[in-house]
Design a protein around this motif. Structure first.
Motif, short mmCIF file in Angstrom:
data_model
loop_
_atom_site.label_atom_id
_atom_site.label_comp_id
_atom_site.label_asym_id
_atom_site.label_seq_id
_atom_site.Cartn_x
_atom_site.Cartn_y
_atom_site.Cartn_z
N ILE A 1 -40.28 -37.76 10.16
CA ILE A 1 -40.03 -38.33 8.91
C ILE A 1 -38.86 -39.43 9.01
N PHE A 2 -38.39 -39.67 10.09
CA PHE A 2 -37.26 -40.80 10.28
C PHE A 2 -38.03 -42.02 10.89
N GLY A 3 -39.39 -42.09 10.90
CA GLY A 3 -40.29 -42.84 11.68
C GLY A 3 -39.97 -44.38 11.21
N LEU A 4 -39.32 -44.69 10.06
CA LEU A 4 -38.84 -45.99 9.87
C LEU A 4 -37.56 -46.17 9.98
N GLY A 5 -36.72 -45.07 9.92
CA GLY A 5 -35.45 -44.82 10.22
C GLY A 5 -34.73 -46.08 9.04
N ILE A 6 -33.67 -46.64 9.63
CA ILE A 6 -32.93 -47.61 8.79
C ILE A 6 -33.40 -48.93 8.87
N MET A 7 -34.48 -49.25 9.42
CA MET A 7 -35.07 -50.65 9.83
C MET A 7 -35.31 -51.26 8.15
N PRO A 8 -35.97 -50.59 7.33
CA PRO A 8 -36.21 -51.11 6.02
C PRO A 8 -34.94 -51.65 5.28
N TYR A 9 -33.78 -50.80 5.36
CA TYR A 9 -32.57 -51.35 4.86
C TYR A 9 -32.04 -52.54 5.58
N ILE A 10 -32.18 -52.50 6.80
CA ILE A 10 -31.60 -53.73 7.67
C ILE A 10 -32.48 -54.90 7.09
N SER A 11 -33.93 -54.75 6.87
CA SER A 11 -34.70 -55.96 6.59
C SER A 11 -34.42 -56.37 5.12
N MET B 1 -51.65 -40.20 3.34
CA MET B 1 -50.92 -41.32 3.12
C MET B 1 -49.82 -41.00 2.05
N PHE B 2 -50.31 -40.33 0.84
CA PHE B 2 -49.47 -40.20 -0.32
C PHE B 2 -47.88 -39.33 0.31
N SER B 3 -48.22 -38.22 0.88
CA SER B 3 -47.29 -37.45 1.15
C SER B 3 -46.17 -38.10 2.29
N SER B 4 -46.74 -38.94 3.20
CA SER B 4 -46.24 -39.52 4.21
C SER B 4 -45.13 -40.71 3.56
N LEU B 5 -45.77 -41.42 2.84
CA LEU B 5 -45.12 -42.45 2.11
C LEU B 5 -43.86 -42.01 1.06
N VAL B 6 -43.81 -40.75 0.61
CA VAL B 6 -42.96 -40.03 -0.16
C VAL B 6 -41.72 -39.55 0.96
N LEU C 1 -41.39 -40.62 4.17
CA LEU C 1 -40.76 -41.81 4.90
C LEU C 1 -39.57 -42.52 4.08
N SER C 2 -40.17 -42.75 2.61
CA SER C 2 -39.08 -43.45 1.95
C SER C 2 -37.93 -42.24 1.91
N ALA C 3 -37.91 -41.05 1.64
CA ALA C 3 -36.85 -40.31 1.46
C ALA C 3 -36.04 -40.19 2.77
N THR D 1 -35.75 -42.76 5.09
CA THR D 1 -35.10 -43.88 5.21
C THR D 1 -34.06 -44.03 4.16
N MET D 2 -34.01 -43.51 2.94
CA MET D 2 -32.88 -43.29 2.14
C MET D 2 -31.78 -42.54 2.44
N PHE D 3 -32.38 -41.13 3.19
CA PHE D 3 -31.33 -40.18 3.79
C PHE D 3 -30.60 -40.95 4.84
N CYS D 4 -31.44 -41.79 6.00
CA CYS D 4 -30.65 -42.43 7.00
C CYS D 4 -29.53 -43.33 6.36
N MET D 5 -30.14 -44.19 5.37
CA MET D 5 -29.10 -45.07 4.75
C MET D 5 -27.61 -44.53 4.25
N TRP D 6 -28.09 -43.09 3.75
CA TRP D 6 -26.88 -42.21 3.09
C TRP D 6 -26.05 -41.72 4.40
N LEU D 7 -26.65 -41.61 5.39
CA LEU D 7 -25.85 -41.14 6.54
C LEU D 7 -25.11 -42.32 7.06
N GLY D 8 -25.40 -43.35 7.21
CA GLY D 8 -24.90 -44.47 7.87
C GLY D 8 -23.65 -44.91 6.82
N GLU D 9 -23.93 -44.95 5.36
CA GLU D 9 -22.92 -44.92 4.46
C GLU D 9 -21.58 -43.91 4.71
#
Length: 440
Positions: free
Chosen positions: A71-81, A148-153, A155-157, A159-167
């Motif tokens: 579920i953290f397959g994209l991790g923080i990388m979209p936020y960095i981009s 596809m639908f469930s995974s995109l939801v 993965l987005s969640a 990534t946002m959770f990883c961003m929250w952890l970083g903050e």
């Protein structure tokens, strides 16, 4: 050893610092646990081996979450981009330049735009991630549209959770949270790389292992020197008499880093280095030139690959330094605060002087950065295993060194504020970012 134990005791005797360190460890544990939670509908046993190329680099940054279909397959990388895109926009787009100058309100607006852009990038990257790395393995056990639908939801969640952890790490922990998440992902691969290297060499290769460890030690020392090296520009402040008291007159320094662009030139160059091989695959049928280009640039140990890679790093270093270090802004801040460089007139002459210094130190810095970037290829050619070789330089080593040094600086500042002896013999670590703030 006695000094080390005493320093550790001092660190944990400061309540605020102790709480921050424990908070950081807790957040990092949550991040690592999330990297092992597989997306619903995926059979983990059917997933392939760790990817190579740019996907392998991303998997290294995420500590295996990418290859685990987590579920953290994209991790923080979209936020960095998204952050990189916004940083570039603040250089060339007047609207974002205006926001940057509006202070706290402008930063909040930029952060909001960054979060929205992060979600958009996560969805786009998630589609590519699912179609390119998960679906071809045959590990999906449900319908493709539902997955596809469930995974995109998720993965987005994630990534946002990883961003929250970083903050939260930045706010309640120690160090820069986003960088810390990347570093812990890289370090998580280090024990496995060491074990694989020991098993590959066996008992008969112990001497070779010791030699590899010694070389790695000196490579790390050189990387620390490159990361911390600065050119200090002296600044003098004019004396002012206010209310019968004399202010100013002291001398400060503006530390200009030799490697002001950090690891970004390597990331940019590495992203583009996969394009020749990908384009060559389109024209590979009955085309000897395309086949030659494809085979050459698919092998990152070839001299052609490393030569082009090094040249691109040098060019990107100049480009990224130019958009991140603004001599005109530094000169304007100095003039506003009554500071000047001895022997140089305030205003445009000071800006030109600083710009010339940046140009002179960026060239050797970019060359050294390119050498660090191609060291893993030389390590593999020398017989070092592929997993262990990536820690001999490149993006992984630069990120680890940079994050660890920044974290040590913060711990050092806590110790010195409480009148404890610092971790360095001099009692203060060089290159403290507060020096720059004090100078301007």
């Amino acid at each position: 050893m006695k000094k080390f134990i005493s320093t550790v005791k001092n660190i944990f005797s400061i309540e605020d610092l102790r709480i921050r360190i424990l908070n950081t460890i807790g957040f990092l544990v949550v991040f690592r646990l999330g990297s092992f939670i597989v997306l619903p509908g995926v059979d983990p046993s059917k997933l392939g081996d760790a990817p190579e190329g740019i996907f392998g680099l991303i998997d290294t940054f995420l500590g295996g979450a990418f290859s685990n279909a987590s579920i953290f397959g994209l991790g923080i990388m979209p936020y960095i981009s998204a952050s990189i895109v916004l940083q570039l926009l603040t250089v060339g787009v007047p609207y974002f330049q205006k926001l940057q100058k509006e202070g706290e309100s402008g930063r909040k607006r930029i952060n909001q735009i960054t979060r929205v852009l992060t979600i958009a990038i996560t969805v786009a990257q998630g589609i590519g991630y699912i179609t390119a790395t998960i679906l071809p393995t045959g590990a999906v056990m449900v319908s493709t549209s539902l997955f596809m639908f469930s995974s995109l939801v998720l993965l987005s969640a994630g990534t946002m959770f990883c961003m929250w952890l970083g903050e939260k790490i930045t706010e309640k922990g120690i160090g820069n949270g986003i960088s810390m998440l990347i570093m812990i992902g890289i370090i998580s691969r280090f024990p496995g790389a060491i074990i694989a290297e020991v098993l590959s060499k066996g008992t008969s290769g112990m001497l070779l292992l010791l030699l590899e460890a010694a070389v790695l030690f000196f490579v790390v020392l050189g990387t620390v020197a490159l990361t911390e090296a600065t050119r200090r520009i002296p600044v003098q402040y004019a004396k002012q008499v206010v209310g019968g008291k004399v202010y100013g007159g002291q001398r400060q320094y503006i530390p200009i880093k030799v490697n002001a662009s950090g690891v970004m030139p390597i990331i940019f160059a590495q992203s583009l280095m996969f394009l020749p091989a990908l384009i060559a695959q389109i024209w590979s049928e009955d085309n000897d030139i395309a086949n030659y280009i494809g085979s050459t640039f698919s092998d990152f140990t070839s001299w052609q690959y490393n030569l082009v890679f090094a040249i691109m790093i040098i060019l990107f270093t100049f480009f990224y330094t130019a958009i991140t270090v603004n001599p005109e802004q530094i000169a304007e801040d100095l003039k506003r605060n009554g500071g000047f460089v001895p022997g140089i007139k305030p205003g445009a002459p000071t800006s030109d002087f600083i710009d010339n210094i940046i140009s002179r130190i960026t060239l050797p810095g970019s060359i050294l950065l390119s050498v660090v970037a191609i060291l893993p290829a030389f390590a593999i050619l020398a017989g070092v295993g592929g997993e262990f070789a990536q820690f001999y330089g490149g993006t992984s080593l630069l990120i680890m060194v940079g994050v660890i040094m920044d974290t040590l600086r913060q711990i050092e500042s806590y110790l010195l504020m409480r009148h404890y002896e610092g971790m360095m013999k001099s009692g203060n670590m060089k290159n403290n970012p507060s020096n720059y703030a004090a100078a301007i």
